[in-house]
Design a protein around this motif. Structure first.
Motif, short mmCIF file in Angstrom:
data_model
loop_
_atom_site.label_atom_id
_atom_site.label_comp_id
_atom_site.label_asym_id
_atom_site.label_seq_id
_atom_site.Cartn_x
_atom_site.Cartn_y
_atom_site.Cartn_z
N THR A 36 0.83 -1.20 0.00
CA THR A 36 0.00 0.00 0.00
C THR A 36 0.87 1.25 0.00
OG1 THR A 36 -1.61 -1.24 1.31
CG2 THR A 36 -1.90 1.14 1.23
N SER A 37 0.37 2.30 -0.61
CA SER A 37 1.10 3.57 -0.64
C SER A 37 1.00 4.29 0.70
CB SER A 37 0.54 4.47 -1.74
OG SER A 37 1.07 5.77 -1.63
N ALA A 38 2.13 4.82 1.15
CA ALA A 38 2.16 5.58 2.40
C ALA A 38 2.13 7.08 2.16
CB ALA A 38 3.40 5.21 3.21
N MET A 39 2.15 7.52 0.90
CA MET A 39 2.17 8.94 0.57
C MET A 39 1.45 9.18 -0.75
SD MET A 39 6.19 9.79 1.42
CE MET A 39 5.97 11.57 1.34
N ASP A 40 1.24 10.45 -1.05
CA ASP A 40 0.80 10.83 -2.40
C ASP A 40 2.03 10.92 -3.30
OD1 ASP A 40 -1.77 11.06 -1.44
OD2 ASP A 40 -1.71 13.24 -1.27
N GLY A 41 1.96 10.29 -4.48
CA GLY A 41 3.11 10.34 -5.38
C GLY A 41 2.86 9.54 -6.64
N TYR A 42 3.94 8.97 -7.15
CA TYR A 42 3.87 8.22 -8.42
C TYR A 42 4.50 6.84 -8.22
CZ TYR A 42 2.55 12.70 -10.35
OH TYR A 42 1.90 13.88 -10.60
N ALA A 43 3.71 5.81 -8.47
CA ALA A 43 4.19 4.44 -8.34
C ALA A 43 4.95 4.06 -9.60
CB ALA A 43 3.02 3.50 -8.12
N LEU A 44 6.14 3.50 -9.40
CA LEU A 44 6.98 3.15 -10.55
C LEU A 44 7.91 2.00 -10.17
CD1 LEU A 44 9.61 4.59 -9.25
CD2 LEU A 44 8.93 6.56 -10.58
N THR A 66 -2.21 8.37 -0.95
CA THR A 66 -2.03 7.75 0.36
C THR A 66 -3.15 6.74 0.63
OG1 THR A 66 -1.03 9.79 1.17
CG2 THR A 66 -1.74 8.18 2.82
N GLY A 67 -2.77 5.53 0.98
CA GLY A 67 -3.75 4.49 1.27
C GLY A 67 -4.17 3.66 0.08
N SER A 68 -3.74 4.06 -1.12
CA SER A 68 -4.07 3.27 -2.31
C SER A 68 -3.22 2.01 -2.37
CB SER A 68 -3.80 4.09 -3.57
OG SER A 68 -4.60 5.24 -3.63
N LEU A 69 -3.77 0.96 -2.98
CA LEU A 69 -2.97 -0.22 -3.25
C LEU A 69 -1.89 0.15 -4.27
CD1 LEU A 69 -5.68 -3.02 -3.62
CD2 LEU A 69 -4.48 -2.27 -1.56
N MET A 70 -0.70 -0.39 -4.07
CA MET A 70 0.34 -0.17 -5.07
C MET A 70 -0.03 -0.91 -6.35
SD MET A 70 2.74 1.86 -3.96
CE MET A 70 4.16 1.51 -5.00
N PRO A 71 0.03 -0.23 -7.50
CA PRO A 71 -0.34 -0.90 -8.76
C PRO A 71 0.58 -2.08 -9.07
CG PRO A 71 -0.18 1.49 -9.03
CD PRO A 71 0.40 1.17 -7.69
N LYS A 72 0.05 -3.03 -9.79
CA LYS A 72 0.84 -4.19 -10.20
C LYS A 72 2.07 -3.71 -10.97
CE LYS A 72 -3.06 -7.39 -10.46
NZ LYS A 72 -3.89 -8.22 -11.37
N GLY A 73 3.19 -4.35 -10.69
CA GLY A 73 4.42 -4.03 -11.39
C GLY A 73 5.27 -2.97 -10.72
N ALA A 113 8.24 4.66 0.65
CA ALA A 113 6.82 4.98 0.88
C ALA A 113 5.87 3.84 0.50
CB ALA A 113 6.43 6.27 0.15
N VAL A 114 6.38 2.61 0.54
CA VAL A 114 5.54 1.44 0.26
C VAL A 114 5.35 0.66 1.57
CG1 VAL A 114 5.29 -0.72 -1.00
CG2 VAL A 114 6.31 1.28 -2.12
N ARG A 115 4.12 0.50 1.98
CA ARG A 115 3.81 -0.29 3.18
C ARG A 115 3.77 -1.76 2.79
NH1 ARG A 115 -1.26 0.88 6.09
NH2 ARG A 115 -0.17 -0.25 7.75
N ASP A 116 4.61 -2.57 3.45
CA ASP A 116 4.66 -4.00 3.15
C ASP A 116 3.44 -4.72 3.69
OD1 ASP A 116 7.13 -3.80 1.91
OD2 ASP A 116 8.23 -4.07 3.80
N ILE A 117 3.16 -5.88 3.11
CA ILE A 117 2.10 -6.75 3.62
C ILE A 117 2.42 -7.11 5.08
CG2 ILE A 117 1.02 -9.03 3.40
CD1 ILE A 117 1.59 -8.81 0.38
#
Length: 406
Positions: free
Chosen positions: A52-60, A96-103, A131-135
């Motif tokens: 899960t995302s811990a901040m507002d930003g861009y997943a890459l 913030t709080g969004s699931l990290m996108p696949k990949g 800024a990635v919250r682990d499972i």
């Protein structure tokens, strides 16, 4: 002649009393505040269950952090599941709080990039996994999160809510009946009719202590010094409560009837009557029908100290709490000689300074065991054992933190 026992012996006697496990009831989370959890609370899922995302930003992908430009292909609001997949050279705006996108494996904050149309330029890099919250970061499935015996506070409420537990099993709290005895004492609001009368505070001070410790209290007020009234009081208390507390009437005066009623009228089993402590040497403890009777001295400071030392630990035991009196080490700022072969509890001031507790006696009044004002502000009790040596300035001593009583 009465046999006095040591403070340590008196505690050992009380610890040997068989305590029945109290009944269990389920209470709504916020109503359970202050109650004791009756069973281990175990997580039935991971939290979070997905990265899960811990901040507002861009997943890459972290390997793309070296690239000059990265294309934005989608948005990923919290509460939704984005279908787009992060591959090399692309990113997804994630909140913030969004699931990290696949990949994706890293989130770069919005303040670390410049946005030009549908592309970002990284102006400040971040490490892999930023800024990635682990499972299971918060807790893992089958983990014991709240142990049996824990007192429910704000954190426990939050964790229970996250587990979707609306009602928590708790032990039923013990009940305590409290009264002050004495023909010379007045209750709140009573009008003084002669100069010998004094205002009672003991029954209310002890009620406050017991409530703070999580007990249900039954206030029985003030009872005059006569055998029939005291007998009726104690019999009524035994009907209603697990612990019965009185103040006054346990010394050696002509009108100290509490001890006579407990021993002769109630035929209670006296555990001890007289302990080599100061204050409170004449206190009495007895058992009747499985109920504990504690008869405390009448002076305000004395009765309060004895209630802390004897009543609170017994409440902790009855409610099955993993709890004890807050006794810590502290540095003393003056010599304090041993004055008598007793365990002595002296009011002092305490502050936490330079990484340690420090005590002094500034403003503390000397006199009888009636000075309750010595417990105001930032108080503690200096503990001197009956076999202790003289205390020297700079020594580390044992103190009981009164402001941390629960």
């Amino acid at each position: 002649m009465r046999n006095f026992i040591s403070y340590k012996q008196s505690l050992e006697i009380l610890e040997k009393i068989d305590i029945k496990t109290p009944p269990i009831e389920k209470m709504f989370l916020t109503q359970a505040l202050g109650y004791v959890v009756a069973e281990d609370i175990i997580a039935d899922h991971n939290s979070p269950e997905f990265t899960t995302s811990a901040m507002d930003g861009y997943a890459l992908k972290a390997e793309d952090l070296i690239k000059e430009k990265i294309k934005i292909i989608d948005k990923n609001p919290a509460g939704s599941v984005v279908e787009s997949v992060v591959t090399n050279g692309v990113c997804i705006k994630t909140f913030t709080g969004s699931l990290m996108p696949k990949g994706s494996d890293t989130l770069i904050p919005i303040e670390n990039v410049e946005v030009n149309d549908d592309e970002i330029k990284i102006v400040k890099k971040v490490p892999f996994g930023f800024a990635v919250r682990d499972i299971g970061e918060n807790y893992k499935k089958d983990e014991v999160l709240i142990k049996k015996g824990t007192i429910v506070s704000f954190a426990e409420v939050g964790v229970l809510a996250s587990l979707n537990i609306a009602q928590v099993p708790v032990f039923v709290s013990p009940s305590v009946a409290i009264a002050s005895t004495g023909s010379e004492i007045l209750d709140l609001g009573q009008i003084q009719t002669n100069d010998s009368q004094i205002r009672s505070s003991n029954h209310l001070t002890i009620e406050a202590l017991c409530k703070k410790a999580g007990a249900n209290t039954i206030q029985m007020g003030i009872v005059k010094d006569d055998i029939n009234s005291i007998t009726q009081l104690l019999e009524k208390g035994l009907e209603k409560a697990d612990i019965i507390i009185t103040t006054g009437g346990v010394s050696v005066g002509d009108y100290d009837f509490v001890q006579d009623v407990i021993k002769d009228k109630l035929k209670a089993q006296v555990l001890f009557h007289g302990v080599t402590i100061k204050p409170g040497m004449h206190l009495l403890a007895a058992i009747k029908d499985g109920k504990l009777i504690i008869a405390l001295p009448g002076f305000a400071y004395s009765s309060t100290v004895c209630a802390i030392l004897y009543v609170l630990p017994f409440i902790y035991r009855l409610k099955q709490a993993n709890q004890s009196l807050p006794i810590v080490k502290a540095k003393i700022n003056q010599d304090f000689p041993r004055r008598m072969p007793k365990t002595v509890f002296t009011a002092c001031n305490v502050e936490y300074k330079d990484g340690i507790y420090q005590v002094n006696f500034e403003g503390k009044k000397k006199g009888t065991s009636a000075i309750l004002t010595n417990m105001l502000e930032s108080p503690a009790l200096l503990i001197q054992e009956d076999d202790s040596k003289d205390i020297k300035a700079g020594d580390m001593v044992d103190i009981l933190l009164l402001n941390q009583l629960k």
